[in-house]
Design a protein around this motif. Structure first.
Motif, PDB file in Angstrom:
ATOM      1  N   GLY A 226      44.391  93.844  51.848  1.00  0.00           N
ATOM      2  CA  GLY A 226      44.986  94.745  50.853  1.00  0.00           C
ATOM      3  C   GLY A 226      44.387  94.518  49.466  1.00  0.00           C
TER       4      GLY A 226
ATOM      5  N   LYS B 195      50.959 101.923  50.061  1.00  0.00           N
ATOM      6  CA  LYS B 195      50.729 101.342  51.391  1.00  0.00           C
ATOM      7  C   LYS B 195      51.780 101.922  52.333  1.00  0.00           C
ATOM      8  CE  LYS B 195      51.360  96.781  53.596  1.00  0.00           C
ATOM      9  NZ  LYS B 195      51.265  95.324  53.399  1.00  0.00           N
TER      10      LYS B 195
ATOM     11  N   ALA C 127      41.685  77.593  52.887  1.00  0.00           N
ATOM     12  CA  ALA C 127      42.406  77.745  51.618  1.00  0.00           C
ATOM     13  C   ALA C 127      43.889  77.588  51.951  1.00  0.00           C
ATOM     14  CB  ALA C 127      42.066  79.086  50.987  1.00  0.00           C
ATOM     15  N   GLY C 128      44.628  78.705  52.073  1.00  0.00           N
ATOM     16  CA  GLY C 128      46.027  78.598  52.507  1.00  0.00           C
ATOM     17  C   GLY C 128      46.119  78.269  53.997  1.00  0.00           C
ATOM     18  N   GLY C 129      45.138  78.665  54.744  1.00  0.00           N
ATOM     19  CA  GLY C 129      45.099  78.378  56.184  1.00  0.00           C
ATOM     20  C   GLY C 129      45.820  79.407  57.046  1.00  0.00           C
ATOM     21  N   ILE C 130      46.375  80.435  56.441  1.00  0.00           N
ATOM     22  CA  ILE C 130      47.161  81.425  57.197  1.00  0.00           C
ATOM     23  C   ILE C 130      46.308  82.061  58.298  1.00  0.00           C
ATOM     24  CG2 ILE C 130      48.411  83.644  57.071  1.00  0.00           C
ATOM     25  CD1 ILE C 130      49.943  81.468  55.643  1.00  0.00           C
TER      26      ILE C 130
ATOM     27  N   THR D  69      45.819  82.786  49.743  1.00  0.00           N
ATOM     28  CA  THR D  69      45.077  82.883  48.484  1.00  0.00           C
ATOM     29  C   THR D  69      44.258  84.174  48.420  1.00  0.00           C
ATOM     30  OG1 THR D  69      43.156  81.807  49.435  1.00  0.00           O
ATOM     31  CG2 THR D  69      44.810  80.363  48.417  1.00  0.00           C
TER      32      THR D  69
ATOM     33  N   TYR E  41      35.721  76.244  55.585  1.00  0.00           N
ATOM     34  CA  TYR E  41      36.630  76.031  54.469  1.00  0.00           C
ATOM     35  C   TYR E  41      37.998  76.552  54.855  1.00  0.00           C
ATOM     36  CZ  TYR E  41      32.534  75.212  51.529  1.00  0.00           C
ATOM     37  OH  TYR E  41      31.381  74.717  50.981  1.00  0.00           O
TER      38      TYR E  41
HETATM   39  C1  LIG Z   1      52.480  88.089  59.454  1.00  0.00           C
HETATM   40  C2  LIG Z   1      51.309  88.367  58.548  1.00  0.00           C
HETATM   41  C3  LIG Z   1      51.278  89.553  57.835  1.00  0.00           C
HETATM   42  C4  LIG Z   1      50.197  89.835  56.990  1.00  0.00           C
HETATM   43  N1  LIG Z   1      50.175  91.012  56.290  1.00  0.00           N
HETATM   44  C5  LIG Z   1      49.127  91.281  55.464  1.00  0.00           C
HETATM   45  C6  LIG Z   1      49.074  92.489  54.722  1.00  0.00           C
HETATM   46  O1  LIG Z   1      49.946  93.332  54.800  1.00  0.00           O
HETATM   47  N2  LIG Z   1      47.987  92.705  53.917  1.00  0.00           N
HETATM   48  C7  LIG Z   1      46.986  91.770  53.790  1.00  0.00           C
HETATM   49  O2  LIG Z   1      46.061  91.992  53.022  1.00  0.00           O
HETATM   50  N3  LIG Z   1      47.027  90.619  54.493  1.00  0.00           N
HETATM   51  C8  LIG Z   1      48.061  90.357  55.318  1.00  0.00           C
HETATM   52  N4  LIG Z   1      48.091  89.185  56.018  1.00  0.00           N
HETATM   53  C9  LIG Z   1      46.926  88.310  55.971  1.00  0.00           C
HETATM   54  C10 LIG Z   1      47.049  87.218  54.956  1.00  0.00           C
HETATM   55  O3  LIG Z   1      47.186  87.802  53.675  1.00  0.00           O
HETATM   56  C11 LIG Z   1      45.769  86.401  55.032  1.00  0.00           C
HETATM   57  O4  LIG Z   1      45.719  85.770  56.272  1.00  0.00           O
HETATM   58  C12 LIG Z   1      45.723  85.380  53.925  1.00  0.00           C
HETATM   59  O5  LIG Z   1      45.619  86.034  52.693  1.00  0.00           O
HETATM   60  C13 LIG Z   1      44.543  84.468  54.091  1.00  0.00           C
HETATM   61  O6  LIG Z   1      44.511  83.613  52.966  1.00  0.00           O
HETATM   62  P1  LIG Z   1      44.430  82.035  53.151  1.00  0.00           P
HETATM   63  O7  LIG Z   1      44.305  81.462  51.803  1.00  0.00           O
HETATM   64  O8  LIG Z   1      45.534  81.524  54.005  1.00  0.00           O
HETATM   65  O9  LIG Z   1      43.028  81.963  53.921  1.00  0.00           O
HETATM   66  P2  LIG Z   1      42.507  80.935  55.001  1.00  0.00           P
HETATM   67  O10 LIG Z   1      43.150  81.208  56.309  1.00  0.00           O
HETATM   68  O11 LIG Z   1      42.569  79.551  54.493  1.00  0.00           O
HETATM   69  O12 LIG Z   1      40.978  81.386  55.038  1.00  0.00           O
HETATM   70  C14 LIG Z   1      40.598  82.647  55.560  1.00  0.00           C
HETATM   71  C15 LIG Z   1      39.063  82.704  55.555  1.00  0.00           C
HETATM   72  O13 LIG Z   1      38.580  82.708  54.228  1.00  0.00           O
HETATM   73  C16 LIG Z   1      37.666  81.658  54.006  1.00  0.00           C
HETATM   74  N5  LIG Z   1      37.872  81.213  52.625  1.00  0.00           N
HETATM   75  C17 LIG Z   1      39.062  81.070  51.988  1.00  0.00           C
HETATM   76  N6  LIG Z   1      38.874  80.745  50.706  1.00  0.00           N
HETATM   77  C18 LIG Z   1      37.532  80.665  50.520  1.00  0.00           C
HETATM   78  C19 LIG Z   1      36.696  80.382  49.396  1.00  0.00           C
HETATM   79  N7  LIG Z   1      37.213  80.123  48.186  1.00  0.00           N
HETATM   80  N8  LIG Z   1      35.350  80.394  49.577  1.00  0.00           N
HETATM   81  C20 LIG Z   1      34.829  80.652  50.787  1.00  0.00           C
HETATM   82  N9  LIG Z   1      35.559  80.964  51.877  1.00  0.00           N
HETATM   83  C21 LIG Z   1      36.897  80.972  51.743  1.00  0.00           C
HETATM   84  C22 LIG Z   1      38.012  80.608  55.051  1.00  0.00           C
HETATM   85  O14 LIG Z   1      36.882  79.822  55.369  1.00  0.00           O
HETATM   86  C23 LIG Z   1      38.426  81.487  56.221  1.00  0.00           C
HETATM   87  O15 LIG Z   1      37.281  81.935  56.917  1.00  0.00           O
HETATM   88  C24 LIG Z   1      49.144  88.882  56.869  1.00  0.00           C
HETATM   89  C25 LIG Z   1      49.180  87.688  57.596  1.00  0.00           C
HETATM   90  C26 LIG Z   1      50.244  87.438  58.432  1.00  0.00           C
HETATM   91  C27 LIG Z   1      50.240  86.146  59.202  1.00  0.00           C
END
Ligand SMILES: Cc1cc2nc3c(=O)[nH]c(=O)nc-3n(C[C@H](O)[C@H](O)[C@H](O)COP(=O)(O)OP(=O)(O)OC[C@H]3O[C@@H](n4cnc5c(N)ncnc54)[C@H](O)[C@@H]3O)c2cc1C
Length: 329
Positions: free
Chosen positions: A161, A227, A28-31, A106, A26
């Motif tokens: 976090g 933090k 979500a945001g893909g980050i 997300t 899956y």
């Molecule tokens: C430069 C940088 C700085 C950052 N600093 C911080 C920070 O200070 N603190 C912090 O907490 N984070 C930090 N992050 C991390 C960032 O917050 C996470 O990468 C982001 O929240 C992931 O969310 P996403 O929706 O993009 O997830 P995705 O990349 O889309 O998914 C991440 C994982 O979650 C799974 N997933 C997502 N949604 C679901 C769902 N509904 N059900 C089942 N599985 C799911 C996906 O399959 C995948 O395995 C940082 C990232 C970067 C690049």
């Protein structure tokens, strides 16, 4: 080069569940997911994008606080009810990454992201977390690694976090499986390396995190979040704390919950300290005593003993804040 994959954009969670097959993921945001794909740390035959599913994008404060897994981190930071009832949660959200990332990332992805350990994220290291034999961080560059839970073959820190604060708030997760919607307490969601070395959390393949619930009763308690980062602009935490708790009519601590972030492979609960605080008079002297005796069970590595000092200061400041006292540190 990213390996070719099928791409799906379902409109409903049930459809996403059906599309999931043996080597799917899956998004979500893909980050996090896209980083890992680009670095060839993971590869999949199909990616199922959850961001078109409207039912995952809601914040409901009618009875308890319920947040859909697809809500962006920025929405959590900006939500007025969350700012009012749980400043720790909105502060934590507003401290994550950069505005651009917060708008895309997300809640679900934040809770389920993979370790940020540089050995895990490098193709050059076949580390224990990826199925290899060695945790290179234990004897290597471990300034940002764990001081707890690091004696069982892996020393990363839980990167979320949101998990730090939501664990202190004793949040519950609603998860969609092929058979039912099940509930897991966030405090039981993550694996320590001793329990499972190559997997962070208890979502089984194909299961979808739907939402996170915090009971109103927990929202109404006092809360503190802090933090510490190496730089003032956006950065990962080197130490993070959330304390939820109360002071009773006699001026004693009551139901205090303390969770450390960036300390261990899971959000780290300070259960011993929570017990010591129960019924203790909330004065700087008694708080100082609890703090002085804390962290004797930590296991700092070569480069991260500094974290113990930071956490002691955070613990002292946080408990003073909960007690409404001026912190002397
Ligand atoms: C430069 C940088 C700085 C950052 N600093 C911080 C920070 O200070 N603190 C912090 O907490 N984070 C930090 N992050 C991390 C960032 O917050 C996470 O990468 C982001 O929240 C992931 O969310 P996403 O929706 O993009 O997830 P995705 O990349 O889309 O998914 C991440 C994982 O979650 C799974 N997933 C997502 N949604 C679901 C769902 N509904 N059900 C089942 N599985 C799911 C996906 O399959 C995948 O395995 C940082 C990232 C970067 C690049």
């Amino acid at each position: 080069m990213i390996k070719d994959f099928e791409y799906y954009l379902p409109k409903a969670t049930e459809q996403a569940l059906t599309l999931f097959s043996k080597n799917s993921a899956y998004k979500a945001g893909g980050i996090d997911l896209l980083d890992l794909l680009k670095e060839n740390i993971v590869s999949y035959d199909s990616i199922i994008n959850l961001s078109g599913i409207d039912s995952l994008d809601f914040i409901d404060t009618e009875i308890d606080l319920k947040i859909g897994a697809g809500v962006s981190i920025q929405k959590i930071a900006d939500s007025q009810p969350i700012q009012k009832y749980c400043p720790a949660l909105s502060e934590s959200a507003s401290e994550i990454a950069t505005p651009h990332i917060r708008n895309i990332a997300t809640l679900g992805g934040n809770l389920c992201q993979k370790p940020r350990c540089w050995y895990f994220r490098s193709k050059d290291f076949d580390c224990s977390r990826k199925g290899g034999k060695v945790c290179f961080a234990i004897d290597g560059e471990n300034k940002y690694h764990s001081i707890y839970g690091n004696q069982d073959g892996c020393a990363f820190v839980n990167p979320s976090g949101m998990a730090t604060v939501l664990t202190a708030l004793n949040a519950r997760l609603q998860i969609l499986t092929k058979k039912e919607i099940k509930t897991i307490n966030l405090r039981d969601f993550y694996y320590l390396p001793a329990e499972k070395l190559t997997c962070e959390h208890k979502l089984n393949d194909g299961e979808i995190l739907l939402s996170v619930t915090v009971e109103k009763e927990n929202l109404l308690r006092k809360n503190y979040y802090c933090k510490i980062k190496e730089k003032q602009s956006s950065d990962w935490p080197i130490a993070e704390i959330c304390i939820i708790g109360g002071i009773n009519s006699l001026g004693n601590f009551e139901n205090v919950s303390i969770v450390l972030g960036s300390a261990a492979p899971i959000p780290w609960r300070m259960i011993k300290e929570e017990k010591k605080l129960e019924g203790l008079q909330a004065t700087t002297k008694y708080i100082g005593n609890v703090v002085e005796s804390s962290f004797s069970d930590a296991n700092p590595l070569r480069d991260n003993a500094y974290k113990v000092k930071l956490f002691r200061t955070l613990l002292y400041r946080g408990l003073c804040s909960i007690a409404g006292l001026e912190s002397e540190r």
